[in-house]
Motif scaffolding. Sequence first.
Motif, PDB file in Angstrom:
ATOM      1  N   LEU A  22      47.431 -16.731  37.017  1.00 41.73           N
ATOM      2  CA  LEU A  22      46.056 -16.903  36.555  1.00 41.73           C
ATOM      3  C   LEU A  22      46.026 -17.125  35.045  1.00 41.73           C
ATOM      4  N   SER A  23      45.128 -17.969  34.609  1.00 40.67           N
ATOM      5  CA  SER A  23      44.885 -18.117  33.173  1.00 40.67           C
ATOM      6  C   SER A  23      43.381 -18.182  32.935  1.00 40.67           C
ATOM      7  N   ILE A  24      42.959 -17.615  31.820  1.00 41.75           N
ATOM      8  CA  ILE A  24      41.551 -17.561  31.452  1.00 41.75           C
ATOM      9  C   ILE A  24      41.309 -18.605  30.369  1.00 41.75           C
ATOM     10  N   GLU A  25      40.450 -19.553  30.657  1.00 43.94           N
ATOM     11  CA  GLU A  25      40.102 -20.612  29.709  1.00 43.94           C
ATOM     12  C   GLU A  25      38.745 -20.247  29.100  1.00 43.94           C
ATOM     13  N   SER A  26      38.749 -19.883  27.835  1.00 45.25           N
ATOM     14  CA  SER A  26      37.528 -19.459  27.154  1.00 45.25           C
ATOM     15  C   SER A  26      37.143 -20.494  26.107  1.00 45.25           C
ATOM     16  N   TYR A  27      35.857 -20.840  26.079  1.00 44.09           N
ATOM     17  CA  TYR A  27      35.374 -21.866  25.155  1.00 44.09           C
ATOM     18  C   TYR A  27      34.422 -21.250  24.131  1.00 44.09           C
ATOM     19  N   TYR A  28      34.593 -21.664  22.889  1.00 47.99           N
ATOM     20  CA  TYR A  28      33.794 -21.153  21.783  1.00 47.99           C
ATOM     21  C   TYR A  28      33.115 -22.316  21.071  1.00 47.99           C
ATOM     22  N   PRO A  29      31.916 -22.096  20.536  1.00 46.33           N
ATOM     23  CA  PRO A  29      31.269 -23.170  19.780  1.00 46.33           C
ATOM     24  C   PRO A  29      32.075 -23.500  18.526  1.00 46.33           C
ATOM     25  N   ALA A  30      32.218 -24.797  18.272  1.00 44.85           N
ATOM     26  CA  ALA A  30      32.980 -25.233  17.112  1.00 44.85           C
ATOM     27  C   ALA A  30      32.122 -25.359  15.865  1.00 44.85           C
ATOM     28  N   ASP A  31      30.807 -25.238  16.032  1.00 46.68           N
ATOM     29  CA  ASP A  31      29.919 -25.319  14.875  1.00 46.68           C
ATOM     30  C   ASP A  31      28.644 -24.548  15.192  1.00 46.68           C
ATOM     31  N   ALA A  32      27.835 -24.349  14.174  1.00 48.00           N
ATOM     32  CA  ALA A  32      26.621 -23.539  14.310  1.00 48.00           C
ATOM     33  C   ALA A  32      25.617 -24.182  15.264  1.00 48.00           C
TER      34      ALA A  32
ATOM     35  N   MET B 171      36.466 -30.155  21.965  1.00 46.58           N
ATOM     36  CA  MET B 171      36.024 -30.938  23.102  1.00 46.58           C
ATOM     37  C   MET B 171      34.525 -31.153  22.888  1.00 46.58           C
ATOM     38  N   ILE B 172      34.109 -32.423  22.731  1.00 48.37           N
ATOM     39  CA  ILE B 172      32.730 -32.726  22.349  1.00 48.37           C
ATOM     40  C   ILE B 172      31.996 -33.315  23.537  1.00 48.37           C
ATOM     41  N   PHE B 173      30.950 -32.619  23.992  1.00 49.51           N
ATOM     42  CA  PHE B 173      30.160 -33.036  25.143  1.00 49.51           C
ATOM     43  C   PHE B 173      28.848 -33.669  24.687  1.00 49.51           C
ATOM     44  N   SER B 174      28.430 -34.676  25.425  1.00 51.27           N
ATOM     45  CA  SER B 174      27.053 -35.135  25.341  1.00 51.27           C
ATOM     46  C   SER B 174      26.265 -34.322  26.349  1.00 51.27           C
ATOM     47  N   PHE B 175      25.350 -33.505  25.864  1.00 55.64           N
ATOM     48  CA  PHE B 175      24.705 -32.528  26.737  1.00 55.64           C
ATOM     49  C   PHE B 175      23.209 -32.512  26.453  1.00 55.64           C
ATOM     50  N   GLN B 176      22.417 -32.992  27.432  1.00 58.88           N
ATOM     51  CA  GLN B 176      20.966 -33.030  27.296  1.00 58.88           C
ATOM     52  C   GLN B 176      20.559 -33.687  25.981  1.00 58.88           C
ATOM     53  N   ASP B 177      21.138 -34.860  25.736  1.00 56.02           N
ATOM     54  CA  ASP B 177      20.864 -35.652  24.530  1.00 56.02           C
ATOM     55  C   ASP B 177      21.278 -34.947  23.245  1.00 56.02           C
ATOM     56  N   ARG B 178      22.137 -33.963  23.349  1.00 55.43           N
ATOM     57  CA  ARG B 178      22.672 -33.290  22.174  1.00 55.43           C
ATOM     58  C   ARG B 178      24.191 -33.237  22.277  1.00 55.43           C
ATOM     59  N   ARG B 179      24.813 -32.888  21.166  1.00 56.27           N
ATOM     60  CA  ARG B 179      26.267 -32.769  21.133  1.00 56.27           C
ATOM     61  C   ARG B 179      26.634 -31.296  21.102  1.00 56.27           C
ATOM     62  N   VAL B 180      27.511 -30.923  22.040  1.00 50.89           N
ATOM     63  CA  VAL B 180      28.041 -29.561  22.060  1.00 50.89           C
ATOM     64  C   VAL B 180      29.546 -29.660  21.839  1.00 50.89           C
ATOM     65  N   SER B 181      30.001 -29.059  20.766  1.00 51.96           N
ATOM     66  CA  SER B 181      31.409 -29.110  20.396  1.00 51.96           C
ATOM     67  C   SER B 181      32.051 -27.754  20.654  1.00 51.96           C
ATOM     68  N   LEU B 182      33.137 -27.756  21.444  1.00 53.51           N
ATOM     69  CA  LEU B 182      33.770 -26.511  21.858  1.00 53.51           C
ATOM     70  C   LEU B 182      35.262 -26.529  21.536  1.00 53.51           C
ATOM     71  N   ILE B 183      35.782 -25.380  21.145  1.00 52.24           N
ATOM     72  CA  ILE B 183      37.228 -25.184  21.070  1.00 52.24           C
ATOM     73  C   ILE B 183      37.603 -24.138  22.109  1.00 52.24           C
TER      74      ILE B 183
ATOM     75  N   GLU C  83      24.014 -22.454  18.684  1.00 56.11           N
ATOM     76  CA  GLU C  83      22.583 -22.285  18.904  1.00 56.11           C
ATOM     77  C   GLU C  83      22.150 -22.891  20.228  1.00 56.11           C
ATOM     78  N   ILE C  84      22.717 -24.046  20.580  1.00 57.48           N
ATOM     79  CA  ILE C  84      22.378 -24.678  21.860  1.00 57.48           C
ATOM     80  C   ILE C  84      22.779 -23.773  23.025  1.00 57.48           C
ATOM     81  N   LEU C  85      23.966 -23.200  22.967  1.00 54.01           N
ATOM     82  CA  LEU C  85      24.438 -22.337  24.046  1.00 54.01           C
ATOM     83  C   LEU C  85      23.624 -21.057  24.135  1.00 54.01           C
ATOM     84  N   ARG C  86      23.251 -20.513  22.987  1.00 53.43           N
ATOM     85  CA  ARG C  86      22.395 -19.304  23.015  1.00 53.43           C
ATOM     86  C   ARG C  86      21.027 -19.624  23.621  1.00 53.43           C
ATOM     87  N   ALA C  87      20.469 -20.778  23.265  1.00 51.93           N
ATOM     88  CA  ALA C  87      19.166 -21.164  23.801  1.00 51.93           C
ATOM     89  C   ALA C  87      19.232 -21.379  25.304  1.00 51.93           C
TER      90      ALA C  87
END
Length: 275
Positions: free
Chosen positions: A235-245, A206-218, A249-253
């Motif tokens: 109940l179900s838990i929907e967990s998202y992980y970065p699809a690339d480095a 799932m690829i987001f346009s986020f603050q002029d950057r691309r965040v790709s999540l699986i 880095e964007i999510l950590r920042a």
Amino acid sequence: METVGGLLRGWRQARRLSQLDLALAADVSQRYVSLVETGRSNPSAAMVLRLADCLEVPLRERNRLLVAAGFAPKYRERLLDGPDMSAVRDALARILRAHEPYPALIVDRRWNIVLANAPVDFFLANVDPALLSPPVNMVRLGFDPRGLAPRILNLPEVRALFRARLSRQLAKTGDPEIGALYDEFFAHREPEALHGTPPLDVAVPMIFSFQDRRVSLISTITTFGTAQDVTLEELSIESYYPADAESAEILRALAETGSGTGEAASTVDARRGPA
């Protein structure tokens, strides 16, 4: 007035099983299944549950079968914020906290968000406040033009995935509210032409346009496999992980410069409706 036989027949047909298929799975005769479905035989509570188990009937609907057969419901439906669900709440909070700085949320059977961790808030900054009134619905949040849809760069692919998920869920549960949600966002739309977003080797991101950057999540989906409570099973838990480095880095920042990452639940939790 609904009957246990009629309900069982409906579930059997939904599972595309013959009376013989069900009889073999439940270790009874085909004639017995026929007698139950036509109301000429009254099954015991144990038999109702055996047939329901073979048909993979959700706990909520097993209670409905029992009541239709003249028995008391077997499975309780506790409020998630009740005192006897404290262990469940603690477990869910730990899961959400442990997943930070990546987003994760918990939804009920109708895709209403029950809990979410703080990183989810980063993606809600420009969402119409009307979509954040309780109960906050994940499908509506994702595909309403006032929500996240304009920021999902591979929207046709993501819409196709969710169309399939809701279709399977509707077939499994028969929930009319899931049917209404499906009709609202998927049923009356022609399948969109896919734009050829390069897939990963293992999953469609799932690829987001986020603050002029691309965040790709699986994403992954987690459920409680041994649940004996209606609320917990749904109940179900929907967990998202970065699809690339770069996305990682964007999510950590964001976690380092953002606010609230020490809490188990984000502002979505404060707006949630009943589970």
